[in-house]
Design a protein around this motif. Structure first.
Motif, PDB file in Angstrom:
ATOM      1  N   SER A   1     -25.287  14.878 133.916  1.00  0.00           N
ATOM      2  CA  SER A   1     -25.482  14.793 132.474  1.00  0.00           C
ATOM      3  C   SER A   1     -24.681  15.907 131.817  1.00  0.00           C
ATOM      4  O   SER A   1     -24.143  16.792 132.496  1.00  0.00           O
ATOM      5  N   ASP A   2     -24.629  15.890 130.513  1.00  0.00           N
ATOM      6  CA  ASP A   2     -23.922  16.953 129.798  1.00  0.00           C
ATOM      7  C   ASP A   2     -24.533  18.322 130.097  1.00  0.00           C
ATOM      8  O   ASP A   2     -23.813  19.328 130.160  1.00  0.00           O
ATOM      9  N   ALA A   3     -25.857  18.371 130.310  1.00  0.00           N
ATOM     10  CA  ALA A   3     -26.512  19.643 130.611  1.00  0.00           C
ATOM     11  C   ALA A   3     -26.169  20.152 131.995  1.00  0.00           C
ATOM     12  O   ALA A   3     -26.293  21.342 132.281  1.00  0.00           O
ATOM     13  N   ASP A   4     -25.725  19.247 132.884  1.00  0.00           N
ATOM     14  CA  ASP A   4     -25.451  19.609 134.276  1.00  0.00           C
ATOM     15  C   ASP A   4     -23.964  19.657 134.607  1.00  0.00           C
ATOM     16  O   ASP A   4     -23.585  19.623 135.783  1.00  0.00           O
ATOM     17  N   ARG A   5     -23.145  19.760 133.595  1.00  0.00           N
ATOM     18  CA  ARG A   5     -21.690  19.730 133.838  1.00  0.00           C
ATOM     19  C   ARG A   5     -21.258  20.791 134.850  1.00  0.00           C
ATOM     20  O   ARG A   5     -20.362  20.558 135.680  1.00  0.00           O
TER      21      ARG A   5
ATOM     22  N   ALA B   1     -27.912  14.911 127.774  1.00  0.00           N
ATOM     23  CA  ALA B   1     -28.842  15.695 128.580  1.00  0.00           C
ATOM     24  C   ALA B   1     -30.155  14.971 128.860  1.00  0.00           C
ATOM     25  O   ALA B   1     -30.735  15.123 129.942  1.00  0.00           O
ATOM     26  N   ALA B   2     -30.630  14.171 127.927  1.00  0.00           N
ATOM     27  CA  ALA B   2     -31.910  13.481 128.116  1.00  0.00           C
ATOM     28  C   ALA B   2     -31.824  12.544 129.316  1.00  0.00           C
ATOM     29  O   ALA B   2     -30.825  11.843 129.488  1.00  0.00           O
ATOM     30  N   PRO B   3     -32.856  12.513 130.171  1.00  0.00           N
ATOM     31  CA  PRO B   3     -32.819  11.630 131.345  1.00  0.00           C
ATOM     32  C   PRO B   3     -32.520  10.180 131.001  1.00  0.00           C
ATOM     33  O   PRO B   3     -31.796   9.494 131.737  1.00  0.00           O
ATOM     34  N   ALA B   4     -33.057   9.694 129.886  1.00  0.00           N
ATOM     35  CA  ALA B   4     -32.818   8.303 129.495  1.00  0.00           C
ATOM     36  C   ALA B   4     -31.341   8.027 129.227  1.00  0.00           C
ATOM     37  O   ALA B   4     -30.874   6.891 129.374  1.00  0.00           O
ATOM     38  N   ASP B   5     -30.608   9.069 128.853  1.00  0.00           N
ATOM     39  CA  ASP B   5     -29.189   8.914 128.562  1.00  0.00           C
ATOM     40  C   ASP B   5     -28.311   9.176 129.784  1.00  0.00           C
ATOM     41  O   ASP B   5     -27.085   9.014 129.697  1.00  0.00           O
ATOM     42  N   SER B   6     -28.912   9.585 130.881  1.00  0.00           N
ATOM     43  CA  SER B   6     -28.095   9.969 132.033  1.00  0.00           C
ATOM     44  C   SER B   6     -28.701   9.467 133.340  1.00  0.00           C
ATOM     45  O   SER B   6     -28.392   8.362 133.794  1.00  0.00           O
ATOM     46  N   TYR B   7     -29.582  10.238 133.945  1.00  0.00           N
ATOM     47  CA  TYR B   7     -30.066   9.928 135.292  1.00  0.00           C
ATOM     48  C   TYR B   7     -30.962   8.695 135.350  1.00  0.00           C
ATOM     49  O   TYR B   7     -31.156   8.124 136.425  1.00  0.00           O
ATOM     50  N   LEU B   8     -31.499   8.267 134.221  1.00  0.00           N
ATOM     51  CA  LEU B   8     -32.299   7.039 134.178  1.00  0.00           C
ATOM     52  C   LEU B   8     -31.522   5.862 133.600  1.00  0.00           C
ATOM     53  O   LEU B   8     -32.077   4.785 133.446  1.00  0.00           O
ATOM     54  N   ASN B   9     -30.268   6.078 133.307  1.00  0.00           N
ATOM     55  CA  ASN B   9     -29.429   5.038 132.718  1.00  0.00           C
ATOM     56  C   ASN B   9     -28.834   4.188 133.837  1.00  0.00           C
ATOM     57  O   ASN B   9     -27.809   4.534 134.443  1.00  0.00           O
ATOM     58  N   ILE B  10     -29.489   3.073 134.156  1.00  0.00           N
ATOM     59  CA  ILE B  10     -29.086   2.234 135.283  1.00  0.00           C
ATOM     60  C   ILE B  10     -27.659   1.732 135.130  1.00  0.00           C
ATOM     61  O   ILE B  10     -26.864   1.753 136.081  1.00  0.00           O
ATOM     62  N   ALA B  11     -27.303   1.294 133.941  1.00  0.00           N
ATOM     63  CA  ALA B  11     -25.954   0.767 133.720  1.00  0.00           C
ATOM     64  C   ALA B  11     -24.899   1.837 133.972  1.00  0.00           C
ATOM     65  O   ALA B  11     -23.843   1.560 134.581  1.00  0.00           O
ATOM     66  N   ALA B  12     -25.167   3.063 133.530  1.00  0.00           N
ATOM     67  CA  ALA B  12     -24.198   4.150 133.718  1.00  0.00           C
ATOM     68  C   ALA B  12     -24.060   4.522 135.188  1.00  0.00           C
ATOM     69  O   ALA B  12     -22.957   4.800 135.671  1.00  0.00           O
ATOM     70  N   VAL B  13     -25.184   4.525 135.921  1.00  0.00           N
ATOM     71  CA  VAL B  13     -25.133   4.844 137.350  1.00  0.00           C
ATOM     72  C   VAL B  13     -24.338   3.787 138.115  1.00  0.00           C
ATOM     73  O   VAL B  13     -23.482   4.099 138.959  1.00  0.00           O
ATOM     74  N   LEU B  14     -24.599   2.525 137.834  1.00  0.00           N
ATOM     75  CA  LEU B  14     -23.874   1.450 138.519  1.00  0.00           C
ATOM     76  C   LEU B  14     -22.391   1.459 138.150  1.00  0.00           C
ATOM     77  O   LEU B  14     -21.531   1.175 138.996  1.00  0.00           O
ATOM     78  N   ALA B  15     -22.083   1.785 136.911  1.00  0.00           N
ATOM     79  CA  ALA B  15     -20.681   1.871 136.504  1.00  0.00           C
ATOM     80  C   ALA B  15     -19.973   2.991 137.253  1.00  0.00           C
ATOM     81  O   ALA B  15     -18.803   2.853 137.648  1.00  0.00           O
TER      82      ALA B  15
END
Length: 681
Positions: free
Chosen positions: A34-38, A55-69
């Protein structure tokens, strides 16, 4: 099937730990961040890294589409979810399957059955696994749960059905407390897990939390790797874990292990999983199924150390289709291993989460010591994620030796710049009941009132003042000006004038330290105390380490400064002191000059950094003592800020605002203060 690229869909110490095994296997690792973990450690350890979002988990580590991409972009054949975040998310597991990517974990069916506490209890009961008496039915309203609670009996435990890791669990001692506690439990469950379904369980007296590690392949083989004792918990969150349990004998170990294997077989489980049981300390031959964690556990290292197996390696092999090469009779537990979780929290402030920047770091090493960590110097610890920073693990031939080795490792651990629970962990390890193996899940809560944490004593305060004194002298040397006028030596005609340092030891209290002379050989007076000979010297070859001689006794401290804050630590203990300027001292004096001694402060301060998630009072409202003004959340913890005095409140914050440690979030004007203002107008 073989993997040449695996994406690690997690962060922190578990991402670092998985990447380590991938590197040993020669598999290319992909980190996400995430942006917080750069600038996080797991990002630098991986072969490549992909940004997910905010930084919010929903925008990063919980974002399934982003992880698969990210997986598609890096051509990863498999995804290891670690624990937390998406590790037990059946929607994610199905999305991986649909995308042709291997989910390193069990089947969607196993996730679905075991991911819900109600469903899993009802399921395993049909396979001969003992369960705790209680109410485990989906869709029950608060009123229906209250009615059913009569048959469960008190004390009881409220648990979120979709939860894990002890989050959102509440103990209810009396029937009259149940309605309000159910409301709180539903809100927490909905916020944390997106599902407010609750279940009730009878609270087992003096329970011990014992879990069994299982491994299962895709060819029908299921084995267990012994048990872990996880009874040392605070608010249902594990603190110290060990393997094997000091409670169980070989016969009980075999029985509970077979029950765990039966639970795994019942869902056609594959991979690494953990079956958790409650065991009565008074009757260890009785155990009850709590839940199955369909993922790797935080405490998996203790099992690795007593079995010699790499669980992440076996997760990779099983996901790739390999059969288990060991049978149950091949598993042998050797020695004893104990793990302590290092959290970013302040035990002296009710274990509230803390933030900061790692200014100085030293992690333990040596024979029988393992550290799984996400820490690096300069790392910023924010409030977006779980507060666990690292795990310190020790192995030895016997339990007593392992306890002593872990204690030494914690004493060698130095983290300056953010408060941690290291001193608290050492206090627990020194407890007589812990050392004797007399454990239960309520032990920590009973012991906490008697635990005494170190405070800033004479050595710490003297070291702080002399450190600041030395910094001021160094600045003077760099200016090239006449030392008589620029060095803080206290020189004047006649006797030297002491140089004064005001050191804030809390949000409201400060101690004045007076120094005469050079840092290496000075006279120091603390508060109203007498002058004492003292000296501070940097230890050669050990950056940031200082020797303080004070009142005839020598100690060694790690010291770092960041702005006005000074961090000092040793032997697992650390403290931060605030160097208060003359302007701050004057402002505080003026603010408090009209206050009656002993009167509660009108200021409401946030005891932790975080985000305002609810505001219950508006400017101009009259508030009562104990009334909630607003709620702050940080690192998955909610904290209510209440009025300490009666009066009219002024609130200048709204939901979503960020607050810092000790920030004034509201001010209460008493009737007397209001009257004085009106008279003045």
């Amino acid at each position: 099937m073989t993997f040449d690229t695996v994406l690690v869909a997690n962060r922190g110490e578990i991402a670092c730990r998985i990447i380590r095994t991938l590197r040993e296997r020669g598999i290319r690792s992909v980190a996400v961040y995430s942006d917080a973990d750069r600038d996080a450690r797991h990002v630098s350890l991986a072969d490549t890294a992909v940004r997910l979002g905010g930084a919010a988990p929903a925008d990063s580590y919980l974002n399934i589409a982003a992880v698969l991409a990210a997986a598609a972009r890096t051509r990863a054949q498999a995804i290891h979810p670690g624990y937390g975040f998406l590790s037990e998310n059946q929607v994610f597991a199905q999305a991986c399957a649909d995308a042709g990517i291997v989910f390193i974990g069990p089947s969607v069916h196993a996730l679905n059955t075991m991911g819900d506490k109600i469903r899993s209890k009802n399921h395993v009961a049909g396979y001969g696994v003992p369960i705790i008496p209680g109410v485990a039915q989906p869709g029950l309203s608060n009123e229906q749960l209250i009615a059913a609670a009569v048959d469960v009996g008190y004390p009881m435990l409220i648990k979120p059905s979709a939860g894990g890791g002890g989050k959102g669990m509440h103990v209810v001692e009396r029937a009259e407390d149940l309605p309000s506690t159910l409301e709180t439990a539903r809100r927490v469950a909905q916020s944390a897990f997106g599902d407010d379904t609750l279940l009730l369980e009878r609270l087992v007296a003096t329970p011990r939390h014992i879990e069994v590690q299982v491994l299962a392949d895709n060819h029908g083989a299921v084995i267990h790797l012994g048990e872990r004792e996880c009874s040392l918990q605070r608010r249902h969150q594990k603190v110290i874990e060990e393997a094997p349990s000091p409670l169980l004998d070989e016969a009980i170990r075999a029985r509970i292990g077979e029950a765990a294997c039966a639970a795994a077989r019942s869902v056609g489980y594959s991979g690494a999983g953990t079956v958790e049981f409650l065991v009565s300390a008074a009757a260890p031959n009785e155990f009850f199924f709590m839940e199955m964690n369909t993922r790797l556990q935080v405490e998996h290292p203790v099992t690795e150390l007593v079995t010699g197996l790499d669980l992440v390696d076996w997760q990779l092999r099983i996901a790739a289709g390999e059969p288990l090469t060991a049978t149950q009779s091949d598993i042998c537990l050797t020695g004893h291993a104990i793990e302590a979780r290092v959290y970013a929290e302040n035990p002296e402030r009710g274990f509230l989460p803390t933030t900061g920047t790692v200014l100085q770091l030293h992690e333990a090493r040596g024979e029988g010591v393992r550290v799984d960590s996400s820490l690096t110097p300069g790392l910023s610890i924010a409030s977006h994620y779980d507060p666990m920073l690292a795990k310190v693990i020790a192995w030895a031939p016997t339990r007593l030796e392992a306890l002593n080795r872990l204690d030494r490792a914690l004493a060698d651990t130095v983290v300056l710049g953010v408060h941690t629970n290291t001193e608290y962990l050492r206090l627990l390890l020194a407890d007589a009941d812990v050392r004797a193996g007399r454990l239960d899940t309520g032990l920590i809560e009973r012991k906490l009132p008697d635990l005494t944490f170190r405070t800033a004593d004479g050595h710490v305060l003297a070291a702080a003042a002399l450190f600041l004194h030395g910094r001021a002298s160094a600045v003077s040397d760099l200016t090239g000006a006449n030392f008589v006028w620029t060095r803080p030596s206290g020189w004047r005609v006649g006797s030297p004038r002491p140089v004064r340092y005001s050191l804030g030891v809390s949000a409201t209290d400060a101690v004045e330290v007076r120094v005469v002379g050079a840092p290496g050989a000075a006279s120091v007076s603390i508060g109203d105390g007498p002058a004492v000979e003292a000296g501070l010297t940097l230890i050669e070859g050990r950056p940031g380490r200082f020797r303080i001689d004070y009142d005839g006794e020598t100690r060694v401290f790690a010291i770092e400064q960041s702005g006005a804050r000074l961090w000092i630590g040793a032997d697992g203990f650390s403290v931060d002191l605030r160097h208060r300027s003359r302007a701050e001292q004057l402002a505080e004096h003026l603010a408090g000059r009209d206050r009656v001694p002993g009167e509660e402060s009108p200021d409401v301060r946030s005891p932790m950094p975080g985000t305002v998630i609810a505001v219950h009072a508006a400017t101009g409202d009259t508030v009562q003592v104990g009334q909630t003004i607003l709620v702050v959340e940080a690192m998955k913890m909610e904290h209510k800020l209440v009025a300490a005095t009666f009066g009219q409140v002024t609130v200048n914050l709204k939901t979503g605002d960020l607050v810092t440690l000790d920030q004034i979030v509201a001010t209460i004007s008493t009737p007397e203060t209001i009257a004085d203002k009106e008279d003045a107008e």
